[in-house]
Design a protein around this motif. Structure first.
Motif, PDB file in Angstrom:
ATOM      1  N   ASN A   2       0.861  -1.180   0.163  1.00 34.08           N
ATOM      2  CA  ASN A   2      -0.052   0.112   0.091  1.00 34.08           C
ATOM      3  C   ASN A   2       0.929   1.262   0.126  1.00 34.08           C
ATOM      4  O   ASN A   2       0.477   2.361  -0.792  1.00 34.08           O
ATOM      5  N   PHE A 106       0.583   9.689  11.562  1.00 29.77           N
ATOM      6  CA  PHE A 106      -0.295   8.887  10.887  1.00 29.77           C
ATOM      7  C   PHE A 106       0.338   7.789  10.333  1.00 29.77           C
ATOM      8  O   PHE A 106      -0.041   6.471  10.911  1.00 29.77           O
ATOM      9  N   PRO A 111       0.308  -0.329  11.809  1.00 32.75           N
ATOM     10  CA  PRO A 111       0.838  -1.658  12.053  1.00 32.75           C
ATOM     11  C   PRO A 111       1.591  -1.974  10.870  1.00 32.75           C
ATOM     12  O   PRO A 111       1.536  -2.898  10.249  1.00 32.75           O
TER      13      PRO A 111
ATOM     14  N   LEU B  50       2.983   4.107  21.272  1.00 30.30           N
ATOM     15  CA  LEU B  50       2.919   4.036  20.162  1.00 30.30           C
ATOM     16  C   LEU B  50       3.847   3.561  19.184  1.00 30.30           C
ATOM     17  O   LEU B  50       3.992   3.207  18.022  1.00 30.30           O
ATOM     18  N   GLY B  51       5.195   3.641  20.062  1.00 29.39           N
ATOM     19  CA  GLY B  51       6.304   3.332  19.141  1.00 29.39           C
ATOM     20  C   GLY B  51       6.834   4.388  18.245  1.00 29.39           C
ATOM     21  O   GLY B  51       7.720   4.219  17.593  1.00 29.39           O
ATOM     22  N   PRO B  72       4.488  -3.500  15.529  1.00 29.08           N
ATOM     23  CA  PRO B  72       3.247  -3.580  14.677  1.00 29.08           C
ATOM     24  C   PRO B  72       2.016  -4.390  14.778  1.00 29.08           C
ATOM     25  O   PRO B  72       1.083  -4.204  14.670  1.00 29.08           O
ATOM     26  N   ARG B  75      -0.189  -2.538  17.126  1.00 31.73           N
ATOM     27  CA  ARG B  75      -1.021  -1.456  16.641  1.00 31.73           C
ATOM     28  C   ARG B  75      -1.943  -1.921  15.532  1.00 31.73           C
ATOM     29  O   ARG B  75      -2.872  -1.083  15.160  1.00 31.73           O
ATOM     30  N   GLN B  76      -2.074  -3.246  15.307  1.00 32.07           N
ATOM     31  CA  GLN B  76      -3.355  -3.739  14.759  1.00 32.07           C
ATOM     32  C   GLN B  76      -4.508  -3.325  15.344  1.00 32.07           C
ATOM     33  O   GLN B  76      -5.751  -3.348  14.791  1.00 32.07           O
ATOM     34  N   TYR B  80      -5.361   5.625  16.986  1.00 28.34           N
ATOM     35  CA  TYR B  80      -4.570   6.705  17.445  1.00 28.34           C
ATOM     36  C   TYR B  80      -5.324   7.959  16.770  1.00 28.34           C
ATOM     37  O   TYR B  80      -5.277   8.042  15.676  1.00 28.34           O
ATOM     38  N   LEU B  96      -7.601   8.665   1.621  1.00 25.34           N
ATOM     39  CA  LEU B  96      -6.877   8.621   2.674  1.00 25.34           C
ATOM     40  C   LEU B  96      -7.523   7.756   3.783  1.00 25.34           C
ATOM     41  O   LEU B  96      -6.613   6.898   4.479  1.00 25.34           O
ATOM     42  N   TYR B  99      -6.511   4.264   2.659  1.00 23.94           N
ATOM     43  CA  TYR B  99      -5.079   4.185   2.588  1.00 23.94           C
ATOM     44  C   TYR B  99      -4.959   3.521   4.132  1.00 23.94           C
ATOM     45  O   TYR B  99      -4.148   2.703   4.233  1.00 23.94           O
ATOM     46  N   SER B 100      -5.549   4.276   5.012  1.00 18.72           N
ATOM     47  CA  SER B 100      -5.405   4.095   6.298  1.00 18.72           C
ATOM     48  C   SER B 100      -5.915   2.601   6.699  1.00 18.72           C
ATOM     49  O   SER B 100      -5.270   1.916   7.404  1.00 18.72           O
ATOM     50  N   SER B 102      -6.091   0.281   4.648  1.00 17.49           N
ATOM     51  CA  SER B 102      -5.200  -0.897   4.177  1.00 17.49           C
ATOM     52  C   SER B 102      -4.220  -1.435   5.101  1.00 17.49           C
ATOM     53  O   SER B 102      -3.541  -2.454   4.753  1.00 17.49           O
ATOM     54  N   PHE B 103      -4.008  -0.803   5.990  1.00 13.96           N
ATOM     55  CA  PHE B 103      -2.790  -1.361   6.923  1.00 13.96           C
ATOM     56  C   PHE B 103      -3.225  -2.508   7.965  1.00 13.96           C
ATOM     57  O   PHE B 103      -2.449  -2.833   8.418  1.00 13.96           O
ATOM     58  N   TYR B 104      -4.426  -2.307   7.847  1.00 12.33           N
ATOM     59  CA  TYR B 104      -4.983  -3.347   9.015  1.00 12.33           C
ATOM     60  C   TYR B 104      -5.329  -4.606   8.361  1.00 12.33           C
ATOM     61  O   TYR B 104      -6.126  -4.947   7.139  1.00 12.33           O
ATOM     62  N   GLN B 145     -10.476   7.826  10.981  1.00  8.26           N
ATOM     63  CA  GLN B 145      -9.247   6.953  10.766  1.00  8.26           C
ATOM     64  C   GLN B 145      -8.846   6.246  11.963  1.00  8.26           C
ATOM     65  O   GLN B 145      -8.516   5.274  11.864  1.00  8.26           O
TER      66      GLN B 145
END
Lengths: 266, 299
Positions: A2, A106, A111, B50-51, B72, B75-76, B80, B96, B99-100, B102-104, B145
């Motif tokens: 992504n 952000f 993760p 949060l690292g 990581p 954070r799944q 935040y 956006l 996109y946000s 798509s990380f999960y 988000q």
């Protein structure tokens, strides 16, 4: 994937502009080739009257200049200077944009390890450079084909063109390194321009002074056109030097990016 | 089970203090307030969790996993919302948010549906460019988000700035809903009343250290208020010698003091005064620290 795709799309417009500009440089310069070669003897005489130091500074070699390789190699200097700016902008921009645009909160609270973030960004930058060079090589070949008066070896021409790619890779890596070393980059251009021009001037001064060691200090001088035309190959020691620079710069970028504290933007 | 646990968590930025020996435990399902003046170390603590920054010493775990080693993975399940939101200006809101998402590792269609319903709730136009949004609307993007992937832990760092009262109310309502569904919430603020509305427990942080962890109930019982009175006659100091009154100042016809204790007691006293005007307000945090915690400091 992504982050990689996001970066590609963020740089789509700028990549198109760079490809178009580099193609324009090629086409305009190559269009001058017939004018220079219509009366070789006369042009040679004019250029021969230039002081030798000036000819060296301008990278004009009387023996090669009137061949298609020599002429192309000459204009390549300028194309590579522009390409270096593109690559350095890209390397600095793609790595520093989260901090500069305050989007680090952000992205880095998602993760994903920071290592993977850097990998995705560098992969995107590398892809952009590859795309630029595919276009650049294609346009180079077509332009040469149009103006050449005699047959030429496509291999030699593409080998010359490939030095653009190699020099861009060095500046991409340097850009990434600068991005992590300089705490707050407000303007990418303000970082990349001085770096690129300093190295360019160092290289040119080395030529004028006839100092061969300077070649090791400026990526612009790693790949000598005359050598490539003569040997149809690149100098191994400079490929090794380039590889070493890239490995060190990229490794340092990873380490610093991973360790860095992302402080509150306020 | 504790969702967040920190042990002697310490962060120095070079030589300057961030936080010192912060021990904090947030239980599952709790709404935990984190309150202190600006620069006390709230953000530093949160960013370490949060690292985003790395602790100098000490450790922190979320869901029982170390924040540095398993960032990581942790954070799944974390959402935040920072105090100030910044996003990619060239993107549209929906891009956006996708996109946000798509990380999960979560069901895309479920997240997409939730983005739509949250956008509707907050009346946010998903087709607009981020660049064209007002600050309040950017904040809404931040909320969506942070909550779209239904995280088990929601971390909010002074989230209410820039939100108008109506949206703030909706936001708090949403947070309570999420909490009812099982989400744990860490909520930092420098506004006491905000924390009082929402939280079960509150940690008070000052100069990088947690000086008190208190149930909100206890805090309310001991709540300190600042009274400002305007009287017809020049007041007599002895009339204000009620238990719980401190910091008494009398100038001409006006009186100002802090009162800590049962409200009934003070209103009885006020009823005897010939008042022109009176004002009761929340003391600011500094005042609370100075008066409410005087005893702790002296020890």
């Amino acid at each position: 994937m992504n982050v990689f795709l996001r970066e590609l799309s963020a740089y789509r417009k700028s990549t198109i502009i760079w490809c178009a500009s580099l193609s324009a440089i090629l086409i305009v310069f190559m269009a001058l080739y017939p004018a220079f070669t219509s009366d070789v003897a006369a042009t040679k005489q004019v250029l021969g009257q230039f002081p030798e130091a000036l000819r060296t500074a301008l990278n004009i070699s009387l023996s090669d200049f009137f061949t298609i390789y020599g002429f192309y190699g000459y204009l390549l200097n300028f194309a590579i200077l522009a390409g270096a700016i593109q690559a350095m902008n890209l390397g600095t921009g793609i790595i520093s944009k989260e901090v500069a645009g305050k989007t680090a909160d952000f992205l880095l609270s998602k993760p994903m390890t920071r290592g993977r973030v850097v990998s995705a960004k560098l992969a995107a930058a590398f892809t952009i450079i590859v795309i630029t060079n595919v276009v650049f090589c294609g346009v180079s070949y077509l332009a040469a084909l149009m103006v050449a008066t005699e047959t030429f070896a496509i291999g030699t021409l593409l080998l010359l063109a490939s030095t653009m790619f190699l020099v861009q890779l060095v500046f991409l890596a340097l850009g990434a390194l600068f991005a992590v070393l300089i705490p707050k980059i407000k303007s990418v251009i303000a970082v990349s321009m001085p770096a690129v021009f300093t190295l360019y001037i160092v290289g040119t001064l080395g030529d004028v002074l006839g100092n061969d060691k300077v070649r090791y200090m400026s990526p612009f001088k790693f790949y000598d056109t005359a050598y490539i035309i003569k040997n149809v190959g690149l100098e191994g020691k400079f490929i090794a030097l380039e590889a070493a620079i890239i490995i060190v710069a990229i490794a340092a970028s990873y380490v610093i990016y991973i360790k860095k504290d992302v402080r509150a933007s306020a | 089970m504790n969702v967040i646990e920190t042990t002697k968590l310490t962060k120095y930025y070079g030589k300057s203090r961030g936080i010192i020996d912060v021990d904090m435990t947030v239980a599952e399902g709790e709404i935990y307030g984190f309150i202190g003046p600006n620069g006390a170390g709230k953000s530093t603590t949160i960013r370490t969790l949060l690292g985003l920054i790395h602790p100098t010493s000490g450790s922190a775990t979320i869901f029982g996993k170390d924040v540095t080693a398993s960032g990581p993975e942790i954070r799944q399940e974390v959402g935040y919302l920072p105090s100030e939101v910044f996003y990619y200006d060239d993107m549209r809101v929906i891009d956006l948010l996708r996109y946000s998402a798509s990380f999960y590792r979560k069901d895309r269609t479920a997240i997409e549906a939730r983005i739509k319903s949250l956008a509707e709730l907050f009346d946010l136009d998903l087709k607009k460019k981020i660049d064209d949004l007002s600050y309040g609307n950017k904040k809404k993007v931040g909320i969506i988000q942070g909550l779209a992937h239904e995280p088990k832990l929601i971390i909010l760092d002074e989230p209410t700035g820039g939100l108008d009262p109506l949206i703030q109310q909706q936001f708090f309502h949403l947070l309570k809903e999420e909490n009812a569904k099982g989400a744990t919430i860490l909520f930092s603020s420098h506004i006491l009343s905000e924390v009082q509305k929402l939280c079960d427990r509150v940690a008070i942080i000052k100069d990088g250290s947690i000086i008190k962890v208190e149930q909100i109930k206890t805090l309310l019982e001991n709540s300190t208020k600042r009274f400002k009175l305007e009287l017809v006659e020049t007041p007599v100091a002895s009339a204000f010698a009620v238990d719980g009154v401190s910091d008494l100042a009398i100038t001409n016809h006006s009186v100002s003091f802090l009162y800590r204790g049962r409200v009934n007691e003070i209103t009885k006293m006020l009823a005897e005064q010939d008042l022109v005007d009176f004002l009761v307000e929340e003391p600011d945090l500094e005042e609370i620290f100075m008066h409410y915690y005087k005893k702790e400091d002296e020890q």
